[in-house]
Scaffold this motif. Sequence first.
Motif, PDB file in Angstrom:
ATOM      1  N   GLN A 113     -27.946 -69.406 -33.725  1.00  0.00           N
ATOM      2  CA  GLN A 113     -27.556 -68.100 -34.254  1.00  0.00           C
ATOM      3  C   GLN A 113     -26.113 -68.147 -34.761  1.00  0.00           C
ATOM      4  O   GLN A 113     -25.408 -69.130 -34.571  1.00  0.00           O
ATOM      5  N   GLY A 114     -25.699 -67.062 -35.387  1.00  0.00           N
ATOM      6  CA  GLY A 114     -24.302 -66.934 -35.778  1.00  0.00           C
ATOM      7  C   GLY A 114     -24.019 -67.292 -37.223  1.00  0.00           C
ATOM      8  O   GLY A 114     -22.880 -67.148 -37.687  1.00  0.00           O
ATOM      9  N   GLY A 115     -25.037 -67.789 -37.931  1.00  0.00           N
ATOM     10  CA  GLY A 115     -24.822 -68.123 -39.334  1.00  0.00           C
ATOM     11  C   GLY A 115     -23.935 -69.343 -39.485  1.00  0.00           C
ATOM     12  O   GLY A 115     -23.502 -69.967 -38.503  1.00  0.00           O
ATOM     13  N   ALA A 116     -23.638 -69.682 -40.735  1.00  0.00           N
ATOM     14  CA  ALA A 116     -22.771 -70.821 -41.004  1.00  0.00           C
ATOM     15  C   ALA A 116     -21.354 -70.545 -40.500  1.00  0.00           C
ATOM     16  O   ALA A 116     -20.656 -71.465 -40.055  1.00  0.00           O
ATOM     17  N   THR A 117     -20.929 -69.294 -40.538  1.00  0.00           N
ATOM     18  CA  THR A 117     -19.545 -68.985 -40.161  1.00  0.00           C
ATOM     19  C   THR A 117     -19.273 -69.335 -38.701  1.00  0.00           C
ATOM     20  O   THR A 117     -18.212 -69.870 -38.368  1.00  0.00           O
ATOM     21  N   ALA A 118     -20.221 -69.033 -37.822  1.00  0.00           N
ATOM     22  CA  ALA A 118     -20.013 -69.420 -36.419  1.00  0.00           C
ATOM     23  C   ALA A 118     -19.918 -70.936 -36.293  1.00  0.00           C
ATOM     24  O   ALA A 118     -19.099 -71.454 -35.522  1.00  0.00           O
ATOM     25  N   GLN A 119     -20.708 -71.662 -37.074  1.00  0.00           N
ATOM     26  CA  GLN A 119     -20.639 -73.133 -36.988  1.00  0.00           C
ATOM     27  C   GLN A 119     -19.274 -73.620 -37.471  1.00  0.00           C
ATOM     28  O   GLN A 119     -18.762 -74.629 -36.986  1.00  0.00           O
ATOM     29  N   GLN A 120     -18.697 -72.929 -38.438  1.00  0.00           N
ATOM     30  CA  GLN A 120     -17.363 -73.320 -38.919  1.00  0.00           C
ATOM     31  C   GLN A 120     -16.357 -73.338 -37.773  1.00  0.00           C
ATOM     32  O   GLN A 120     -15.495 -74.220 -37.701  1.00  0.00           O
ATOM     33  N   ALA A 121     -16.462 -72.360 -36.885  1.00  0.00           N
ATOM     34  CA  ALA A 121     -15.572 -72.346 -35.712  1.00  0.00           C
ATOM     35  C   ALA A 121     -16.017 -73.382 -34.683  1.00  0.00           C
ATOM     36  O   ALA A 121     -15.197 -74.082 -34.090  1.00  0.00           O
ATOM     37  N   LEU A 122     -17.315 -73.475 -34.481  1.00  0.00           N
ATOM     38  CA  LEU A 122     -17.827 -74.338 -33.400  1.00  0.00           C
ATOM     39  C   LEU A 122     -17.589 -75.816 -33.666  1.00  0.00           C
ATOM     40  O   LEU A 122     -17.415 -76.589 -32.720  1.00  0.00           O
TER      41      LEU A 122
END
Lengths: 361, 361
Positions: free
Chosen positions: A73-82
């Motif tokens: 979950q969280g979209g691409a934007t969450a992955q950018q942080a993760l």
Amino acid sequence: MSRAFNFSPGPAMLPEPVLRQAQAEMLDWHGVGASIVELSHRGPEFIGVAAEAEADLRKLVGIPDDYAVLFLQGGATAQQALVALNFAEPGQAADYVISGHWGKTAIKQVKPYVDARIAATSEADGFRNIPDPSTWRLSDDAAYVHITANETIHGVEFRDTPKVGTVPLFADFSSSIASEPLDVSKYGLIYAGAQKNLGPVGIAVVIVRRELLERAGQPRADIFDYRSHLKGESMLNTPPTWNWYLAGLTFKWMLAEGGVQEFARRNAQKSKMLYAAIDGSGGFYRNEVDPAVRSRMNVPFFLYDEALDKAFLKESAAAGLMALKGHRALGGMRASIYNAMPVEGVQALVDFMRDFRERHG
Amino acid sequence: MSRAFNFSPGPAMLPEPVLRQAQAEMLDWHGVGASIVELSHRGPEFIGVAAEAEADLRKLVGIPDDYAVLFLQGGATAQQALVALNFAEPGQAADYVISGHWGKTAIKQVKPYVDARIAATSEADGFRNIPDPSTWRLSDDAAYVHITANETIHGVEFRDTPKVGTVPLFADFSSSIASEPLDVSKYGLIYAGAQKNLGPVGIAVVIVRRELLERAGQPRADIFDYRSHLKGESMLNTPPTWNWYLAGLTFKWMLAEGGVQEFARRNAQKSKMLYAAIDGSGGFYRNEVDPAVRSRMNVPFFLYDEALDKAFLKESAAAGLMALKGHRALGGMRASIYNAMPVEGVQALVDFMRDFRERHG
């Protein structure tokens, strides 16, 4: 109204057979007496759906066994942080190549965690090209080099995978994954929100070389830890089951249509048709991106007189051509033509554009 | 097969009218020529859906104006981590009251960020009750006190809001929000995954007293910042539009059925019927939870002889009663009876239980 040709940049058009199947199964999935959206993610039915989706995505994209696949979950934007939390030491260097809006978002997300360095940017050129890799200022001590494979707003796309030495290459492939063959082995990590080429909104895919997961990264909650998600088979907590299911149906549709080879052919054809219509309009329409890096997925274009924009949008909508308004950062128009957009849709757009030009030129 | 009565703990049963509407609109939402899952979250159509969902949730739950409402990805588990990042200084104390599995998950998520203290726990009692608030060891310097309003696995529920002084009370209401009237003003923050009482999986709701958002919290990515999500109207990045839409339809259904007053009545009736069937079975069935804190939402129960479990599950499934298997942590059975479970479903379960007992007792 019948179904329109929908040029939305994402959430984007889905294949009609996928929507029809989801519709037919909405109240009772495979005769179990409940919708897939009502089934436990721990039950055999959804576990089967999830496993098939991963197997199909591996086949579709060509993901080697030494890469893990996560559905998150969280979209691409969450992955950018993760990616910073999972793969960089606190304050470690990370190199970012900025070729549009989403590259800027990516570097913004990681600033609390890493020494985020702009290795190169084409912002001074209005993101109309991609910085020449020979000019990139890469750091030997970087945790990774980050690129945005295709910029949805600015309509620029890497046509080759850049060589970045021994530092792993991380790439946001949200708007071009599965649009043509991809050599995953050249990347340390690929992430993508599904809502453009892979299916519905609400789920993101992370493809990561397993050995990178041995990195310690930074202190983080378990729910922000890719290793925990892998161990939990992307069911560390309740996953977005319906979105995962719909993505899986989309993978099956893409495989049945001929896989990425066939979509590469269609996407080349569609984008050529559209750029030809723009370039051959005698200046009535224009696209400002360096032709060498023009996106096959997102085609921004401008009318010679922006006073005509309103009429263009109104008349195109009336002709069943949806969501052509450009992003507010650029203005003008944008046609997003992902895998689910048929050649006929682009033909209809090109025909409309010629007709509009003849009437307003 | 026709639709079963689905006792899944979440993702859970949805109201059939909601599924029917989603089915009817799947290929063309309100005549716009595309599915809601294909529409841009920035367009007027989805913005309208999102705004209506918030207004309806505010009406349904009774959310005061000085509380913000966020619709987010990541489920309740991501919120468990985010509350620490957003509302506690690094290493600040935070008090946790543990009354079941999800309280343990909550404290696990925040350990990298705060001085997580167990103010009270009923683990030694197998989570068959809730620690008496008079025994809680609360810290004056805590950023918040965290409780789990209803424990989905252990089947225990706070029947009153505990008084915790001036430190704000944070609560995981995933499995009991909107099941009865709730005085939001007694809480600093409430969060809930939607997949139990609020609709579909893939979206979570955060209700937070606005003044708490002035706290600095901890260094974090923008995508982990509740203030940024509020400023972006829960569209900081592409939200899970379809899930939001389906939650919105569920809110409308709940309002049309009579709102939380009516669901409080039905839920009291359903849970009384089921506990009476267990308690009146002469020991054939048993529920071990202190009657004062038995959950109205999740009813775990055991057969006097676990050798009968397999037959119970097989025969109940054949009778159209789905997903009664208990969580692996407890074994036995569990019936989750959220708002969408009709009284008729519980009546069918109770009838089956009596019949099964007569045949196997």
